[in-house]
Write an enzyme that holds these catalytic residues in place. Structure first.
Site, PDB file in Angstrom:
ATOM      1  N   GLU A  56       5.672 -10.201 -10.032  1.00  0.00           N
ATOM      2  CA  GLU A  56       6.290  -9.967 -11.345  1.00  0.00           C
ATOM      3  C   GLU A  56       7.665  -9.344 -11.133  1.00  0.00           C
ATOM      4  O   GLU A  56       8.688  -9.998 -11.288  1.00  0.00           O
ATOM      5  CB  GLU A  56       5.393  -9.056 -12.195  1.00  0.00           C
ATOM      6  CG  GLU A  56       5.952  -8.834 -13.599  1.00  0.00           C
ATOM      7  CD  GLU A  56       5.042  -7.961 -14.435  1.00  0.00           C
ATOM      8  OE1 GLU A  56       5.495  -7.531 -15.516  1.00  0.00           O
ATOM      9  OE2 GLU A  56       3.894  -7.688 -14.024  1.00  0.00           O
ATOM     10  N   GLN A  69      -0.998   3.242   3.579  1.00  0.00           N
ATOM     11  CA  GLN A  69      -2.372   3.466   4.004  1.00  0.00           C
ATOM     12  C   GLN A  69      -3.383   2.739   3.119  1.00  0.00           C
ATOM     13  O   GLN A  69      -3.024   2.098   2.126  1.00  0.00           O
ATOM     14  CB  GLN A  69      -2.645   4.972   4.042  1.00  0.00           C
ATOM     15  CG  GLN A  69      -1.750   5.710   5.040  1.00  0.00           C
ATOM     16  CD  GLN A  69      -2.008   7.195   5.092  1.00  0.00           C
ATOM     17  OE1 GLN A  69      -3.022   7.684   4.583  1.00  0.00           O
ATOM     18  NE2 GLN A  69      -1.090   7.937   5.707  1.00  0.00           N
ATOM     19  N   HIS A  75       3.280  -2.540  -6.994  1.00  0.00           N
ATOM     20  CA  HIS A  75       3.554  -3.601  -7.945  1.00  0.00           C
ATOM     21  C   HIS A  75       4.789  -3.213  -8.746  1.00  0.00           C
ATOM     22  O   HIS A  75       5.238  -2.064  -8.680  1.00  0.00           O
ATOM     23  CB  HIS A  75       2.354  -3.831  -8.870  1.00  0.00           C
ATOM     24  CG  HIS A  75       2.431  -5.092  -9.673  1.00  0.00           C
ATOM     25  ND1 HIS A  75       2.513  -5.105 -11.048  1.00  0.00           N
ATOM     26  CD2 HIS A  75       2.453  -6.394  -9.273  1.00  0.00           C
ATOM     27  CE1 HIS A  75       2.580  -6.361 -11.467  1.00  0.00           C
ATOM     28  NE2 HIS A  75       2.539  -7.163 -10.406  1.00  0.00           N
ATOM     29  N   GLU A  78       8.465  -6.787 -14.597  1.00  0.00           N
ATOM     30  CA  GLU A  78       9.493  -7.827 -14.581  1.00  0.00           C
ATOM     31  C   GLU A  78      10.873  -7.230 -14.830  1.00  0.00           C
ATOM     32  O   GLU A  78      11.852  -7.615 -14.197  1.00  0.00           O
ATOM     33  CB  GLU A  78       9.177  -8.872 -15.655  1.00  0.00           C
ATOM     34  CG  GLU A  78      10.258  -9.948 -15.790  1.00  0.00           C
ATOM     35  CD  GLU A  78      10.102 -10.762 -17.060  1.00  0.00           C
ATOM     36  OE1 GLU A  78      10.987 -11.574 -17.331  1.00  0.00           O
ATOM     37  OE2 GLU A  78       9.106 -10.560 -17.782  1.00  0.00           O
ATOM     38  N   HIS A 102      -3.684   7.152   1.062  1.00  0.00           N
ATOM     39  CA  HIS A 102      -4.827   6.402   0.550  1.00  0.00           C
ATOM     40  C   HIS A 102      -4.871   6.367  -0.981  1.00  0.00           C
ATOM     41  O   HIS A 102      -4.779   7.388  -1.649  1.00  0.00           O
ATOM     42  CB  HIS A 102      -6.133   7.002   1.073  1.00  0.00           C
ATOM     43  CG  HIS A 102      -6.122   7.249   2.551  1.00  0.00           C
ATOM     44  ND1 HIS A 102      -6.117   6.237   3.479  1.00  0.00           N
ATOM     45  CD2 HIS A 102      -6.097   8.391   3.266  1.00  0.00           C
ATOM     46  CE1 HIS A 102      -6.103   6.746   4.698  1.00  0.00           C
ATOM     47  NE2 HIS A 102      -6.073   8.054   4.594  1.00  0.00           N
ATOM     48  N   HIS A 107       4.449   1.913  -8.697  1.00  0.00           N
ATOM     49  CA  HIS A 107       4.720   0.842  -9.658  1.00  0.00           C
ATOM     50  C   HIS A 107       6.187   0.865 -10.074  1.00  0.00           C
ATOM     51  O   HIS A 107       6.692   1.870 -10.574  1.00  0.00           O
ATOM     52  CB  HIS A 107       3.818   0.982 -10.888  1.00  0.00           C
ATOM     53  CG  HIS A 107       3.559  -0.329 -11.575  1.00  0.00           C
ATOM     54  ND1 HIS A 107       4.530  -1.029 -12.249  1.00  0.00           N
ATOM     55  CD2 HIS A 107       2.430  -1.078 -11.667  1.00  0.00           C
ATOM     56  CE1 HIS A 107       4.015  -2.144 -12.738  1.00  0.00           C
ATOM     57  NE2 HIS A 107       2.732  -2.199 -12.388  1.00  0.00           N
ATOM     58  N   ASN A 185       0.424   8.029  12.355  1.00  0.00           N
ATOM     59  CA  ASN A 185       0.397   6.621  11.959  1.00  0.00           C
ATOM     60  C   ASN A 185       1.270   5.751  12.854  1.00  0.00           C
ATOM     61  O   ASN A 185       0.978   4.565  13.029  1.00  0.00           O
ATOM     62  CB  ASN A 185       0.836   6.496  10.500  1.00  0.00           C
ATOM     63  CG  ASN A 185      -0.265   6.869   9.528  1.00  0.00           C
ATOM     64  OD1 ASN A 185      -1.098   6.045   9.164  1.00  0.00           O
ATOM     65  ND2 ASN A 185      -0.283   8.133   9.115  1.00  0.00           N
TER      66      ASN A 185
END
Length: 681
Positions: A56, A69, A75, A78, A102, A107, A185
């Protein structure tokens, strides 16, 4: 390893069918999903169960060394974009060496800076998180910009800029924790990559039998090569016999203590005349002895050329100092050049007594500036200076002055006076620097052209007395407000004005009166005009950082019936502060029957002196019996007079009810005091 990545699907808003771009050094687990225009940088770890979906909003960028993680969702909407460090637009930008832990939700539109930590199950949406920030578990960050180096405790809900600006700074222990997570990591990424390489696994097994512990199967060889290389460097240095001067060694030590990196550049006479320098071999070590050895090796290698020492801030990716340590005459460290071309000679400044006496017209620094220097040094901050001529000042383009070396108040003041004499006829400002957080804590203008090296803080209302202002009935912005306006203008901030009637004030619903343009005097004139136009309204001054696009100050300067809260000229003196406050309380006739007692006034004073914030709550008899209190209008000011006026306003608005005073620690975000200051008659 088969990575589950695919192109973005065709949609009404995009038919680009963009595919992920994953660096070959990154490790992306096969149980993760990456869809669409996603760039995954070098040495990135993407753990199982992650969903990075740029179908999107797009594109996404994940910086070098970052780890995503298990269970993380990334996300974007648009609409809405952020600007990344490459000055391109992104739906989601995540900087270098950042931990997204985690089950976190990122967004877009969203920007997360370098060296950040986003804790378990935290959500960041439509927000900008600056570099070096730490967000703990179960936090919500939405519709705000988090300044650099801030700490967001677990469970925090940050949904307005006022909350974001009041967040505490990250502590050194927090930084170490975040850095440790990055290292863990990184080791996991290398381990996962090795596990997919049969040769690497074979080598690890061989080393296991030989009781050698390495992380990539060739650590022993690397260590031997490193030792060998160090040996070559020492031999080459010893052959040259070129030793750094004390000033250069002190500069190296000073830079390393602040966490900066060291670099070197060289130039022959032709390149030097064109300011065209070439890089020497990079110095990656942070040990003082090894850095000095590498510097001396560079001097020997480029004998007969100019060589300069570079201090580099690795996080901001910018230079913080430049110092010439060798000239073609093979006299290293005798001529030092700062970034702006001014010579660096701390010894001459400290040893020349004329600077402290006759070098500055009218004697010494203003006492307020001296006190400011003392306060900064007592808190462990460092002192710096910047100067600018009128043209540069108008463009807010300052040049660094010679560094202030002394950590004693008298020595620092002498160096400052020398600086004022050296840059007479220019603007000069004092800089306070936090060496641990590597940020500025103060910018104070201490000289303007025509002051001849003496600091004369402008009051903006020095030609008006308090009595004249009240006799004319015109509210005036003088005294502390004028000083604040001048300080904001001198720092390049924009000035705005907002107003509200009593109904809007209670709801914290302010109306914008526009931005004030011009120099400090013009802004003050416009500010007085707005005060006159809204005599029956609350009026507040707003300072805005045009670069960061955020507010840096909100100050209430007028209340209904009182005129300007700070309409007192500097000549009235501090001794009359109590009288001013008492008269301000008596002027507001609507509140004459709800005066605060002396104990409450003293309590407010103590809280403000300790840096705490003041709040109020009220409850009728029914709510009081249930311990169900309601908040009054927030008190944003930290000025004692304004806080007392706001408290009396709350008492008047809630006559016949219980009212209690609340003291709040803004850093720990907890209450430190609750005391009832009004009860029903």
């Amino acid at each position: 390893m088969v990575v589950r990545s695919e192109a973005a699907p065709p949609t009404p808003w995009s038919k680009a069918l963009a595919e992920p771009r994953i660096d070959e050094t990154a490790y992306v687990h096969s149980f993760s999903n990456i869809i669409g225009d996603v760039w995954v940088g070098p040495d990135v770890l993407v753990a199982p169960g992650t969903s990075i979906r740029a179908d999107e909003g797009a594109p996404f960028a994940i910086g070098e060394g970052t780890n995503i993680q298990d269970g993380v969702v990334i996300h974007g909407l648009e609409e809405g974009r952020v600007v990344g460090e490459d000055q391109k637009e992104y739906s989601v930008w995540i900087g270098e060496d950042t931990c997204i832990t985690h089950m976190a939700l990122i967004h877009g539109p969203c920007y997360i800076g370098k060296h950040c930590f986003i804790g378990f199950r935290s959500t960041v949406f439509n927000a900008r998180v600056g570099d070096d920030c730490i967000v703990m578990m179960h936090a919500l960050i939405q519709d705000v910009e988090i300044p650099q180096g801030k700490y967001i405790p677990s469970g925090s809900v940050i949904t307005n800029q006022q909350q974001a600006d009041r967040l505490p700074d990250v502590q050194e222990s927090d930084r170490k924790f975040a850095h440790h997570v990055v290292e863990i990591n990184e080791a996991l990424r290398a381990g996962y990559k090795c596990a997919k390489d049969a040769n690497c696994i074979t080598q690890v097994r061989k080393e296991g039998k030989s009781h050698q512990t390495t992380s990539n199967g060739n650590g022993a060889r690397v260590q031997q090569q490193t030792l060998s290389n160090n040996g070559k460097g020492e031999n080459r240095t010893n052959k040259g016999g070129t030793i750094l001067k004390t000033e250069a060694i002190e500069q190296v030590r000073h830079l390393l203590r602040q966490g900066y990196q060291i670099g070197t550049e060289h130039a022959d006479k032709r390149r030097f005349s064109r300011n065209s320098w070439q890089n020497c071999a990079p110095i990656k070590d942070q040990q003082e002895r090894n850095v000095i050895a590498a510097l001396e090796a560079c001097l020997v290698e480029h004998a007969g050329e100019y060589v300069r020492l570079i201090g580099i801030d690795p996080r901001a990716r910018r230079r913080v100092s430049e110092m010439t340590i060798q000239t073609p005459e093979d006299q290293p460290s005798q001529s030092y050049s700062s970034g702006n071309g001014s010579s660096y000679r701390p010894a001459s400044r400290q040893s020349n007594p004329s600077y402290a006496s006759g070098g500055v017209s009218n004697g010494q620094l203003d006492r307020n500036v001296t006190e400011q220097v003392r306060s900064l040094l007592n808190q462990g901050y460092q002192i710096g200076v910047e100067h600018a001529d009128k043209r540069r000042f108008s463009r807010n383009s300052w040049q660094n002055g010679a560094p202030i070396q002394s950590r004693q108040v008298s020595g620092a003041v002498s160096e400052l006076e020398a600086c004022l004499a050296e840059y007479s006829g220019e603007y000069v400002r004092l800089i306070g620097i936090d060496p641990k957080a590597r940020r500025r804590v103060l910018e104070l203008l201490i000289q303007e052209p025509g002051q001849n090296g003496t600091t004369q803080p402008a009051s903006g209302g020095g030609q008006r007395t308090s009595g004249q202002s009240h006799q004319q009935g015109q509210p005036q912005a003088g005294g502390e407000i004028a000083e604040q306006v001048r300080s904001l203008v001198n720092q390049g901030y924009n000035i705005g004005v907002e107003y509200a009637d009593q109904r809007r004030f209670r709801r914290n619903s302010w109306q914008n009166a526009g931005q004030l343009k011009g120099n400090a005097n013009q802004v003050l004139s416009e500010l007085n005009r707005h005060l006159a136009e809204h005599p029956k309204d609350y009026v507040r001054l707003v300072g805005v950082d045009p670069k960061a696009k955020r507010r840096v100050v909100e100050t209430l300067i007028q209340q209904p019936g009182q005129g300007s809260n700070n309409g007192v000229s500097a000549s009235t003196g501090a001794a009359s502060a109590t009288d001013q406050r008492s008269s301000g309380q008596r002027q507001n006739g609507a509140r004459s029957n709800s005066k605060l007692d002396q104990n409450t006034v003293q309590q407010v004073r103590n809280l403000l002196q300790q840096g705490y914030q003041i709040g109020t709550e009220h409850a009728d008899k029914r709510r009081f019996s249930r311990n169900s209190w309601q908040s009054c209008s927030p008190i944003e000011s930290t000025r004692e007079g304004e806080v007392l006026s706001a408290l009396e306003g709350c008492l008047a608005d809630h006559q016949g009810e219980y009212v209690r005073l609340v003291g709040i620690d803004p850093k720990a975000k907890r209450r430190v005091l609750e005391t009832t200051i009004q009860q029903p008659a």
